[in-house]
Design an enzyme around this catalytic site. Structure first.
Site, PDB file in Angstrom:
ATOM      1  N   GLU A   1     -37.672  37.472 -14.929  1.00 14.39           N
ATOM      2  CA  GLU A   1     -38.797  36.708 -15.469  1.00 14.39           C
ATOM      3  C   GLU A   1     -38.362  35.257 -15.390  1.00 14.39           C
ATOM      4  O   GLU A   1     -37.500  34.818 -16.158  1.00 14.39           O
ATOM      5  CB  GLU A   1     -39.067  37.161 -16.909  1.00 14.39           C
ATOM      6  CG  GLU A   1     -40.529  37.208 -17.230  1.00 14.39           C
ATOM      7  CD  GLU A   1     -40.962  36.009 -18.016  1.00 14.39           C
ATOM      8  OE1 GLU A   1     -41.107  34.936 -17.394  1.00 14.39           O
ATOM      9  OE2 GLU A   1     -41.135  36.133 -19.226  1.00 14.39           O
TER      10      GLU A   1
ATOM     11  N   LYS B   1     -26.791  39.846 -23.569  1.00 16.00           N
ATOM     12  CA  LYS B   1     -26.148  38.534 -23.711  1.00 16.00           C
ATOM     13  C   LYS B   1     -27.188  37.478 -24.087  1.00 16.00           C
ATOM     14  O   LYS B   1     -28.007  37.075 -23.278  1.00 16.00           O
ATOM     15  CB  LYS B   1     -25.460  38.082 -22.422  1.00 16.00           C
ATOM     16  CG  LYS B   1     -24.542  36.884 -22.713  1.00 16.00           C
ATOM     17  CD  LYS B   1     -24.149  36.078 -21.497  1.00 16.00           C
ATOM     18  CE  LYS B   1     -25.161  35.047 -21.109  1.00 16.00           C
ATOM     19  NZ  LYS B   1     -25.385  33.977 -22.115  1.00 16.00           N
TER      20      LYS B   1
ATOM     21  N   GLU C   1     -40.505  23.041 -12.546  1.00 13.70           N
ATOM     22  CA  GLU C   1     -40.664  23.393 -13.953  1.00 13.70           C
ATOM     23  C   GLU C   1     -39.881  22.384 -14.791  1.00 13.70           C
ATOM     24  O   GLU C   1     -38.675  22.233 -14.620  1.00 13.70           O
ATOM     25  CB  GLU C   1     -40.127  24.812 -14.190  1.00 13.70           C
ATOM     26  CG  GLU C   1     -40.247  25.242 -15.633  1.00 13.70           C
ATOM     27  CD  GLU C   1     -39.794  26.682 -15.859  1.00 13.70           C
ATOM     28  OE1 GLU C   1     -38.641  27.006 -15.559  1.00 13.70           O
ATOM     29  OE2 GLU C   1     -40.618  27.482 -16.361  1.00 13.70           O
TER      30      GLU C   1
ATOM     31  N   CYS D   1     -42.196  29.764 -20.597  1.00 14.68           N
ATOM     32  CA  CYS D   1     -42.262  30.030 -19.148  1.00 14.68           C
ATOM     33  C   CYS D   1     -43.693  29.964 -18.642  1.00 14.68           C
ATOM     34  O   CYS D   1     -43.938  29.547 -17.524  1.00 14.68           O
ATOM     35  CB  CYS D   1     -41.606  31.366 -18.827  1.00 14.68           C
ATOM     36  SG  CYS D   1     -42.234  32.716 -19.826  1.00 14.68           S
TER      37      CYS D   1
HETATM   38  P1  NAI Z   1     -30.386  29.404 -17.337  1.00  9.66           P
HETATM   39  O1  NAI Z   1     -31.217  30.179 -16.389  1.00  9.66           O
HETATM   40  O2  NAI Z   1     -29.128  28.798 -16.845  1.00  9.66           O
HETATM   41  O3  NAI Z   1     -29.992  30.336 -18.610  1.00  9.66           O
HETATM   42  C1  NAI Z   1     -30.660  31.504 -19.005  1.00  9.66           C
HETATM   43  C2  NAI Z   1     -29.648  32.602 -19.307  1.00  9.66           C
HETATM   44  O4  NAI Z   1     -28.913  32.879 -18.123  1.00  9.66           O
HETATM   45  C3  NAI Z   1     -28.603  32.244 -20.366  1.00  9.66           C
HETATM   46  O5  NAI Z   1     -28.307  33.381 -21.130  1.00  9.66           O
HETATM   47  C4  NAI Z   1     -27.407  31.855 -19.533  1.00  9.66           C
HETATM   48  O6  NAI Z   1     -26.182  32.010 -20.207  1.00  9.66           O
HETATM   49  C5  NAI Z   1     -27.514  32.813 -18.379  1.00  9.66           C
HETATM   50  N1  NAI Z   1     -26.832  32.398 -17.153  1.00  9.66           N
HETATM   51  C6  NAI Z   1     -26.614  31.129 -16.704  1.00  9.66           C
HETATM   52  N2  NAI Z   1     -25.912  31.153 -15.557  1.00  9.66           N
HETATM   53  C7  NAI Z   1     -25.674  32.452 -15.261  1.00  9.66           C
HETATM   54  C8  NAI Z   1     -24.999  33.119 -14.191  1.00  9.66           C
HETATM   55  N3  NAI Z   1     -24.407  32.455 -13.216  1.00  9.66           N
HETATM   56  N4  NAI Z   1     -24.965  34.472 -14.214  1.00  9.66           N
HETATM   57  C9  NAI Z   1     -25.557  35.169 -15.189  1.00  9.66           C
HETATM   58  N5  NAI Z   1     -26.191  34.589 -16.227  1.00  9.66           N
HETATM   59  C10 NAI Z   1     -26.258  33.250 -16.269  1.00  9.66           C
HETATM   60  O7  NAI Z   1     -31.307  28.292 -17.965  1.00  9.66           O
HETATM   61  P2  NAI Z   1     -30.866  26.884 -18.605  1.00  9.66           P
HETATM   62  O8  NAI Z   1     -29.791  26.262 -17.771  1.00  9.66           O
HETATM   63  O9  NAI Z   1     -30.570  27.108 -20.025  1.00  9.66           O
HETATM   64  O10 NAI Z   1     -32.204  26.039 -18.459  1.00  9.66           O
HETATM   65  C11 NAI Z   1     -32.471  25.300 -17.275  1.00  9.66           C
HETATM   66  C12 NAI Z   1     -33.903  25.451 -16.863  1.00  9.66           C
HETATM   67  O11 NAI Z   1     -34.196  26.799 -16.604  1.00  9.66           O
HETATM   68  C13 NAI Z   1     -34.936  25.035 -17.891  1.00  9.66           C
HETATM   69  O12 NAI Z   1     -35.165  23.661 -17.891  1.00  9.66           O
HETATM   70  C14 NAI Z   1     -36.126  25.803 -17.433  1.00  9.66           C
HETATM   71  O13 NAI Z   1     -36.786  25.129 -16.383  1.00  9.66           O
HETATM   72  C15 NAI Z   1     -35.551  27.075 -16.896  1.00  9.66           C
HETATM   73  N6  NAI Z   1     -35.642  28.152 -17.887  1.00  9.66           N
HETATM   74  C16 NAI Z   1     -36.710  28.974 -17.806  1.00  9.66           C
HETATM   75  C17 NAI Z   1     -36.886  29.952 -18.748  1.00  9.66           C
HETATM   76  C18 NAI Z   1     -38.056  30.858 -18.672  1.00  9.66           C
HETATM   77  O14 NAI Z   1     -38.345  31.574 -19.614  1.00  9.66           O
HETATM   78  N7  NAI Z   1     -38.762  30.903 -17.571  1.00  9.66           N
HETATM   79  C19 NAI Z   1     -35.967  30.122 -19.873  1.00  9.66           C
HETATM   80  C20 NAI Z   1     -34.836  29.218 -19.853  1.00  9.66           C
HETATM   81  C21 NAI Z   1     -34.718  28.275 -18.890  1.00  9.66           C
END
Ligand code: NAI
Ligand code: MG
Length: 499
Positions: free
Chosen positions: A270, A195, A401, A304
């Site tokens: 991660e 996904k 972060e 990240c």
């Molecule tokens: P997120 O963690 O919500 O999204 C990442 C992935 O998880 C997307 O594919 C999303 O559709 C999925 N996801 C979201 N809610 C879910 C759930 N309940 N169950 C299963 N999958 C789910 O990240 P978001 O909201 O886009 O970004 C928010 C913050 O997260 C950013 O500001 C950053 O701090 C952090 N982040 C960190 C990343 C990293 O590589 N460490 C990457 C993306 C975001």
């Protein structure tokens, strides 16, 4: 349908892709979501809609899991020899390179990153990782074991594919994140339901077409675009998924762990980071300044492992800040498809507001905005490279972060490595860190003391295929890439033969 998105950089192939109906890849067929729903995907450089994409949910995930299960049990994949599997993965790498121009355009358009970075760094990096993992396909081995049980035995281990894996990825490097997940899963013989992030579905879908073109059997890779709370949650909770691999926020990481408890599926995570960049007074400034600048501003800070906390010795603090500010002022911030852009927008309006909200919180808590601190322009989600000084450990900008181009700078006036390390380790995260010094003894002593999954000495970011990446503490579970990365996708089986 909206009018097609026109930009001189979008060549005929990318235009043709954008004009296609963007469906789900299930069992080798492109199908609409069962609900018939679609969602818009945007260009963060303008805020405009570029395409509509099928909105998969739990029902579609279930079909995808059934297809992945059939493919896992079926002969086409299971009986394929490792070298044949390796060849298919290698072919996919070739196809990525052959389509680098188009993939670069789509990545720049959907994620915002500079086209040159996408085409010349990200796509080749993905090809490299696929090839690296293609090589491992023939080298997944167990051990023979010396057995002390009385009697005569021959005992050995084998590593078998973990099964059907769900992979949920973020938007900051859409192609790279898809590759980090798919390459080891394919090399080990797993099957996948992937996904992509709702913000950036396009290049994963294009990769899906190339996966078919490479000849990877139907159902081995299924792609369900959709939202986290629906499609993502369905993957995390699905009773017939054996393992879930996730990259994203620590908040969602926790949700995934809970959801995975139902069938106790294996989980790798991660998650976030707040990585320290530690500069000693003897550091070569001509290396440390550009290094620290890149560490935080590359990919608009949406990395990240970004070096988001700078700790510089008092003797070099001002030089570091002046140097980074000077370099930051020269970064050409612009639309990913504009020639010469070096830094694109952040991913969305939400992310821009989040980043600006942090800058405001920092200001309110007493931090000084030494560079940037503002949005650029009114169209798209551009944030100026920002440096906050006078930051303190208890401030939210230092603890959390931000995932944007915001550096929090602090100084130390200390020669005690334990105390410096304590300051650097004062975080719930432990993803990466870097140490800048010419003294090899200090470098190695600090490398031992920083609790993080990747330490750079006079370097910060490195995404080499051979380097395992992942986190200590709340930065995650497991390591991706490298030989270690294979272990996330295998189960060890002991076989004992009584002779
Ligand atoms: P997120 O963690 O919500 O999204 C990442 C992935 O998880 C997307 O594919 C999303 O559709 C999925 N996801 C979201 N809610 C879910 C759930 N309940 N169950 C299963 N999958 C789910 O990240 P978001 O909201 O886009 O970004 C928010 C913050 O997260 C950013 O500001 C950053 O701090 C952090 N982040 C960190 C990343 C990293 O590589 N460490 C990457 C993306 C975001
Ligand atoms: Mg979220």
């Amino acid at each position: 349908m909206n009018a097609p998105y026109v930009h001189p950089k979008i060549g005929p192939r990318a235009a043709a892709f954008l004009a296609r109906e963007h469906k789900l890849l299930i069992d080798g067929k492109w199908v609409p979501a069962r609900s018939g729903k679609t969602f818009d995907t945007f260009d963060p450089g303008t805020g405009r809609v570029i395409a509509k994409v099928a909105e998969g949910d739990a029902v579609d995930v279930d079909f995808a899991v059934q297809a992945a299960r059939r493919a896992f049990e079926g002969r086409a994949w299971r009986m394929m020899t490792p070298n044949e599997r390796g060849k298919l993965i290698w072919r996919l790498a070739d196809l990525l390179e052959q389509n680098a121009e188009e993939l670069g355009v789509l990545e720049a358009l959907n994620n915002g990153k500079p086209f040159a970075t996408a085409r010349d760094r990200d796509v080749p990096g993905c090809a490299d990782l696929f090839r690296y993992m293609a090589g491992w396909a023939t080298k997944i081995t167990g051990e023979t074991l010396g057995i002390s049980t009385p009697g005569q035995f021959h005992a050995f281990t084998v590593r078998e594919p973990v099964g059907v894996v769900g992979q949920i990825i973020p938007w900051n490097g859409p192609l790279a994140m898809a590759t980090w997940k798919l390459a080891p899963a394919l090399a080990t013989g797993c099957t996948v339901v992937l996904k992509p992030a709702e913000q950036t579905p396009l290049t994963a879908l294009r990769m899906g077409e190339l996966i078919q073109e490479a000849g990877i059997p139907d159902g081995v890779v299924n792609i369900v675009t959709g939202f986290g709370a629906t499609a993502g949650a369905a993957i995390a909770a699905h009773p017939d998924i054996d393992k879930v691999g996730f990259t994203g926020s620590s908040e969602v990481g926790r949700i995934i762990v809970h959801a995975a408890a139902g069938n106790l599926k294996k989980v790798s995570l991660e998650l976030g980071g707040k990585s320290p960049v530690i500069v000693f007074p003897d550091a070569d400034m001509s290396v440390a300044i550009p290094g620290a600048t890149q560490a935080i501003f590359a990919n608009s800070g949406q990395v990240c492992t970004a070096g988001s906390r700078l700790f510089a010795h008092k003797k070099v603090f001002d030089r570091m800040i002046d140097g980074i500010a000077q370099q930051a002022s020269q970064i050409r911030v612009g639309h990913g498809l504009t020639d010469g852009s070096q830094m694109g927008p952040v991913i969305s309006q939400t992310q821009m507001e989040r980043v600006m909200g942090y800058v405001d919180q920092g200001r309110a808590a007493g931090a000084t905005v030494t560079a940037g601190g503002n949005r650029i322009g009114q169209e798209g989600y551009f944030v100026a490279p920002t440096i906050l000084t006078d930051t303190k450990p208890e401030m939210s900008v230092v603890k959390e972060e931000i995932f944007g181009p915001v550096l929090c700078a602090m100084s130390f006036d200390d020669d005690d490595l334990e105390r410096i390390a304590k300051q650097a380790n004062d975080s719930i995260y432990g993803l990466a860190g870097s140490i800048w010094t010419q003294n090899i003894s200090i470098a190695h002593k600090m490398a031992q003391r920083i609790r993080a999954g990747r330490i750079g000495i006079n370097t910060h970011g490195n995404v080499d295929a051979a380097l395992p990446t992942g986190g200590f503490k709340q930065s995650g579970w497991g390591r991706e890439k490298g030989h270690e990365g294979l272990h996330l996708y295998t189960e060890v089986k002991s076989v004992i033969v009584s002779l």
